[in-house]
Design an enzyme around this catalytic site. Structure first.
Site, short mmCIF file in Angstrom:
data_model
loop_
_atom_site.label_atom_id
_atom_site.label_comp_id
_atom_site.label_asym_id
_atom_site.label_seq_id
_atom_site.Cartn_x
_atom_site.Cartn_y
_atom_site.Cartn_z
N HIS A 308 0.85 -1.20 0.00
CA HIS A 308 0.00 0.00 0.00
C HIS A 308 0.88 1.24 0.00
O HIS A 308 1.93 1.24 0.64
CB HIS A 308 -0.91 0.02 1.24
CG HIS A 308 -2.05 0.99 1.12
ND1 HIS A 308 -1.91 2.31 1.43
CD2 HIS A 308 -3.32 0.81 0.70
CE1 HIS A 308 -3.06 2.93 1.21
NE2 HIS A 308 -3.94 2.05 0.76
N ASP A 365 -8.10 -4.52 -0.22
CA ASP A 365 -8.65 -5.01 -1.48
C ASP A 365 -8.40 -6.49 -1.70
O ASP A 365 -9.10 -7.13 -2.48
CB ASP A 365 -8.06 -4.21 -2.66
CG ASP A 365 -8.72 -2.86 -2.77
OD1 ASP A 365 -9.89 -2.76 -2.36
OD2 ASP A 365 -8.07 -1.92 -3.25
N1 ACO Z 1 4.22 -7.47 -5.49
C1 ACO Z 1 5.56 -7.59 -5.61
N2 ACO Z 1 6.44 -6.62 -5.26
C2 ACO Z 1 5.94 -5.49 -4.78
C3 ACO Z 1 4.54 -5.29 -4.63
C4 ACO Z 1 3.68 -6.33 -5.00
N3 ACO Z 1 2.35 -6.19 -4.88
N4 ACO Z 1 4.33 -4.05 -4.13
C5 ACO Z 1 5.52 -3.49 -3.96
N5 ACO Z 1 6.51 -4.37 -4.36
C6 ACO Z 1 7.96 -4.15 -4.25
C7 ACO Z 1 8.48 -3.20 -5.32
O1 ACO Z 1 8.88 -3.91 -6.46
C8 ACO Z 1 9.60 -2.52 -4.60
O2 ACO Z 1 10.68 -3.44 -4.57
P1 ACO Z 1 12.22 -2.87 -4.60
O3 ACO Z 1 12.36 -2.03 -3.36
O4 ACO Z 1 13.05 -4.10 -4.61
O5 ACO Z 1 12.34 -2.07 -5.87
C9 ACO Z 1 9.11 -2.39 -3.16
O6 ACO Z 1 8.18 -3.48 -3.00
C10 ACO Z 1 8.40 -1.08 -2.86
O7 ACO Z 1 7.38 -0.91 -3.84
P2 ACO Z 1 6.83 0.49 -4.36
O8 ACO Z 1 6.19 0.30 -5.68
O9 ACO Z 1 7.93 1.52 -4.24
O10 ACO Z 1 5.75 0.82 -3.29
P3 ACO Z 1 4.68 1.93 -3.50
O11 ACO Z 1 4.34 2.46 -2.17
O12 ACO Z 1 5.08 2.89 -4.54
O13 ACO Z 1 3.44 1.10 -4.11
C11 ACO Z 1 1.44 -0.11 -4.33
C12 ACO Z 1 2.33 0.71 -3.40
C13 ACO Z 1 1.14 0.67 -5.64
C14 ACO Z 1 0.09 -0.37 -3.65
C15 ACO Z 1 2.16 -1.43 -4.65
O14 ACO Z 1 2.44 -2.12 -3.45
C16 ACO Z 1 1.37 -2.32 -5.61
O15 ACO Z 1 1.48 -2.16 -6.83
N6 ACO Z 1 0.54 -3.27 -5.07
C17 ACO Z 1 -0.29 -4.09 -5.89
C18 ACO Z 1 -1.54 -3.29 -6.34
C19 ACO Z 1 -2.58 -3.13 -5.24
O16 ACO Z 1 -2.89 -4.06 -4.51
N7 ACO Z 1 -3.13 -1.91 -5.14
C20 ACO Z 1 -4.18 -1.62 -4.15
C21 ACO Z 1 -3.73 -0.68 -3.10
S1 ACO Z 1 -4.96 -0.57 -1.83
C22 ACO Z 1 -6.09 0.54 -2.36
O17 ACO Z 1 -5.97 1.23 -3.32
C23 ACO Z 1 -7.39 0.65 -1.52
#
Ligand code: ACO
Length: 429
Positions: A308, A365
């Site tokens: 998140h 979610d």
């Molecule tokens: N699966 C695998 N790896 C992940 C995931 C995931 N779901 N989410 C984050 N990571 C990893 C990234 O690759 C990154 O790795 P690194 O540090 O080695 O490069 C690290 O975790 C940090 O990720 P960011 O993308 O920088 O985190 P950010 O805060 O920008 O993104 C987000 C948050 C968009 C929710 C992300 O976790 C994601 O895409 N999740 C899946 C989509 C999702 O479930 N969205 C719903 C959110 S809840 C809502 O809207 C009510």
């Protein structure tokens, strides 16, 4: 008023700006006078990750500590002890209602729950394949035509009437958006039922049989709606405030918010979770393969429903809803290979150092889609259910913005295009 000052130096010139502090000690540099005092300097912050768009007294969240509060009340308490309509009242008007206030609120909403029958003609014009979020946004816009008077925000009465109108009509539109897809007749529910009970009946009642309400399902939907009711200045809420800041009406502002919510990076994530689980099942159900893909940096696959932007330790809403998911699925005796895949992924991710080290936990979610599926709600309707829950939050934020007489939203930009060029006639190009 805080005495703190932020100092800025641009090309040797020094400027000072007041620092304001919120009730939870959040600190912000007040740059309202930046352009004026610096001869045109602006800030740039794509995605507004560092920019507060407003001061708000509605929702507080702390992503590090996993705190979410509406009007000061913990989400855990509200989900456990209040119902959705009480929470809607709290968000919109600032205080928990007395039983008399709540009864009046519900009565006024019910009195406004008739949607003009001509709206059905608009629904009929959509193909059955239309996504229900598109249908919902269009129908909410259409309500503007059937309820043309714009809201005089200086009149508490007019403001109240607009609010109960949309709270009454919106669930009807939600139910109709689903029933149209299923070829079921559209009706108006039963106003002797509770707000959430009536929503379920409007969605699921078959024309030839009685609909039996299951208290566990009612309770789970009530909780889901409460958990989604507000989340401060997210994309759809900011959209509602932005559109409303031009003094467009409440329904028009909400229609814009629905469109913003639709995207997979926002409300559309709950649909994406189920589509991912279905994809894994069709591919043989090998969760380990998908765990490996999620961790592989050369693969764009992400485990939907994990991680998140704001909550970096846990999503407090996910903790609450996981319990409800277990109850609903056990009660309904749901046997679904998708659920086994979800449980497998959840267990593996919670024990995997990649996810643990990056603080990637299941978000709300991940579980909401699973419950909705267990209840028999089609996948395409998941984001519509999110909109239904978010409605009171959008209304509360719109009302706050109008009552605080906030100026029209109009960001600046840094222009990076061509400098002045001489125009050449088409024959000379
Ligand atoms: N699966 C695998 N790896 C992940 C995931 C995931 N779901 N989410 C984050 N990571 C990893 C990234 O690759 C990154 O790795 P690194 O540090 O080695 O490069 C690290 O975790 C940090 O990720 P960011 O993308 O920088 O985190 P950010 O805060 O920008 O993104 C987000 C948050 C968009 C929710 C992300 O976790 C994601 O895409 N999740 C899946 C989509 C999702 O479930 N969205 C719903 C959110 S809840 C809502 O809207 C009510």
């Amino acid at each position: 008023m805080s005495e703190k000052i932020a100092k800025l130096e641009i090309n040797g010139e020094k400027y000072e700006f007041p620092v304001i502090e919120g009730t939870e000690n959040e600190i912000a540099i007040d740059i309202k006078n930046l352009r004026g005092s610096t001869n045109g300097v602006i800030t740039i912050d794509p995605g507004y990750k560092n920019t507060g768009s407003c001061e708000s007294a509605i929702t507080f969240l702390d992503g590090e500590k996993g705190i979410l509060r509406y009007r000061g009340y913990a989400i855990e308490d509200l989900a456990e002890k209040a119902d959705f309509l009480e929470v809607a009242y709290l968000l919109i008007f600032g205080e928990l209602p007395t039983s008399k206030q709540l009864a009046k609120f519900h009565k006024d909403i019910k009195a406004q729950s008739i949607v003009d029958d001509d709206i059905k003609k608009i629904i009929d014009a959509f193909p059955k394949t239309a996504h229900p979020m598109g249908v919902l946004a269009s129908l909410t816009s259409a309500l503007t035509a059937f309820n043309p008077s714009s809201v005089n925000v200086d009149s508490e009465e007019e403001m109240y009437n607009a609010i109960v109108k949309i709270l009454g009509k919106f669930p009807v539109l939600v139910a109709w958006a689903m029933r149209k897809k299923q070829g079921l007749p559209l009706d108006y529910g039963n106003s002797s039922l509770g707000y959430v009970e009536n929503i379920l009946q409007m969605m699921f009642k078959k024309p030839h049989e009685e609909y039996k309400l299951n208290p566990i399902v009612v309770n789970a939907l009530d909780k889901l709606l409460i958990l989604h009711a507000d989340h401060e200045q997210n994309c759809s809420t900011s959209t509602v405030r932005m559109v409303g800041s031009s003094h467009a009406g409440l329904f028009a502002s909400l229609a814009a918010g629905i469109s913003a919510l639709w995207g997979p990076l926002h409300g559309g994530a709950n649909q994406a979770v189920l589509e991912m689980l279905e994809g894994i099942r069709e591919d043989g159900g090998d969760t380990k393969k998908y765990m490996a893909k999620a961790k592989d940096k050369s693969d764009s696959f992400r485990l939907m429903g994990f991680g998140h932007r704001v909550y970096k330790n846990f999503d407090p809403r996910a903790t609450i809803i996981k319990k409800a998911a277990d109850e609903v699925l056990a009660d309904l005796g749901v046997e679904d290979p998708i659920l086994d895949i979800a449980k497998g992924l959840e267990k593996e991710a919670l024990e995997d150092s990649y996810f643990v080290d990056r603080k990637l936990y299941p978000n709300v979610d991940f579980y909401s889609g699973i419950i909705y599926r267990g209840m028999g709600i089609p996948t395409e309707m998941f984001t519509v259910m999110f909109a239904l829950g978010r409605l009171p939050g959008w209304i509360a934020q719109w009302r706050e913005m109008r009552l605080r007489k906030e100026p029209i939203g109009r960001p600046r930009q840094v222009y990076i295009g061509e400098n002045h060029r001489e125009f050449s006639k088409i024959s000379d190009r």
